[in-house]
Write an enzyme that holds these catalytic residues in place. Sequence first.
Site, PDB file in Angstrom:
ATOM      1  N   GLU A 106      44.179  19.719  18.166  1.00  0.00           N
ATOM      2  CA  GLU A 106      44.628  18.322  18.131  1.00  0.00           C
ATOM      3  C   GLU A 106      45.093  18.079  16.706  1.00  0.00           C
ATOM      4  O   GLU A 106      44.270  17.918  15.800  1.00  0.00           O
ATOM      5  CB  GLU A 106      43.472  17.368  18.465  1.00  0.00           C
ATOM      6  CG  GLU A 106      42.906  17.528  19.861  1.00  0.00           C
ATOM      7  CD  GLU A 106      43.842  17.031  20.949  1.00  0.00           C
ATOM      8  OE1 GLU A 106      44.902  16.460  20.637  1.00  0.00           O
ATOM      9  OE2 GLU A 106      43.507  17.236  22.130  1.00  0.00           O
ATOM     10  N   CYS A 129      45.372   9.758  13.960  1.00  0.00           N
ATOM     11  CA  CYS A 129      46.547  10.585  14.253  1.00  0.00           C
ATOM     12  C   CYS A 129      47.447   9.911  15.280  1.00  0.00           C
ATOM     13  O   CYS A 129      48.621  10.240  15.386  1.00  0.00           O
ATOM     14  CB  CYS A 129      46.133  11.976  14.693  1.00  0.00           C
ATOM     15  SG  CYS A 129      44.882  11.949  15.968  1.00  0.00           S
TER      16      CYS A 129
END
Length: 475
Positions: free
Chosen positions: A250, A284
């Site tokens: 990720e 993010c």
Amino acid sequence: MDNLLFSDSFINGEFYATDSRFSVTDPATEKCIIAVSDIDEQGVNNAIDAAHGAFVKLKATNATTRSDTLMRWYELVMQHKQTLAALMTQEQGKPLHEALGEIDYGAGFIKWFAEEAKRSYGDVIPATDDTHRLTSFKQPIGVVAGITPWNFPVAMVTRKVAPAYAAGCSFILKPSEHTPLCAIALAYLADQAGFVKGAFNVLVSQRAKQVGKMLTDSAQVRKFTFTGSTGVGKQLLAQCAGTIKRTSMELGGNAPFIIFDNANLDDAVAGLMAAKFRNSGQACVAANRIFIQRNVLDTVLNKLAAKVAALKVDNGFAANVDIGPLIYPQAKQKIQQLLQDALDKGATLIGDNSDLGGSFQNPLIVNNVTPAMDIYHQEVFGPVLSVIPFDDEREVLALANDVPYGLAAYFYSQNIQQVYRISEGLEFGMVGVNEGVISNPVAPFGGVKQSGLGREGGHQGLNEYLEEKYLCIKV
Ligand code: ADP
């Protein structure tokens, strides 16, 4: 309040101390919370052995037992919600109400995977002749190692460890050196919940590179899962090639947030505030490039400017705080550099950029951002909105996609045809349509392009820890 403040690594159900120590610092006060011990080589090897031993035991357990254990972990995390949230605000800085929200969200992964543990179905494949029976079923991959970042100290851990345990895998976690305290507390609570000893080990270290290398080099570790920057993810992926590990990554994003002129502008502004300023912009999936159609630009900017000016910046424990400190002072310096570059190249600033001291940064809007500016290409990871005016749909879709990342994207539109065109055209793993907060334990979280590999959450999240075995039986 109960005590969940620990200072050592957690291996095989016990604390593991070393003489070498480093400070975990409160980003709001810049004071040391506690000196934690830095893991040594022996500790890493012990954790790998412990996880291997635990896997042998775990793979003999049934799904219902693992599910029950996970449910007990979930209940313990919820019982200790206030303590864990306070620990998080202390080591990470986010406002306490956000930390409480993260405990709910993070615990949500434990509950979801406690349920999903029981649904790891296989297939019965119609045979191609009369003498064979074909089936496939799923088995746990084995020992998993994971490295997590500092921005979500609980959720980033539970969304990996819970599906691993549900699948029957054991776990070795190296949390961020900035936020190891929540991770140790989670492992302690998992042990209290009855996790198989050695099934969840936490290695505290500020020597991320060395510990990471030992974990990626180990042939006993069969799966590696990482959440963090794209640069480090690429290195770890390369390191995993030596032993052909399964990997989940990720990585970074550069989320577009598009406001079309037909959108409900009040909803769009509210969604943008949530998508940008949660966790002081340190996510993010945070909106990073705000595209606003030119004929509604002034209206949207006026609404936004009023809301941004009303945000309260303070210690995460202060009443009514919206924006806590950034994780460390260098994060603020990086934002100031990005700002300066943008202003030098013609952007304009809305808001007060005076220095608040420490790691505190006032929220700001930067208008007229262009692809010539660094702030367009890099994750700001702070409370700064970069606005890029646009004229038409084709132009904005091309701009939105023209980055190497593909994690989250958002857009606001009330035109149903446009909703489909843009949803399908965006090259991102997750798209929020008329919504700025999309993360949910029941849905697959993950990116395309250089934002990563694999999915966390949803029924997909369990498969990341399972291998499929095909059985061909002659009858
Ligand atoms: P951030 O900029 O958000 O801190 P990083 O990718 O640097 O993102 O850090 C995410 C996690 O990766 C942290 O736990 C950190 O300690 C770890 N890390 C950083 N560099 C390395 C490396 N070279 N090898 C292994 N882990 C690393």
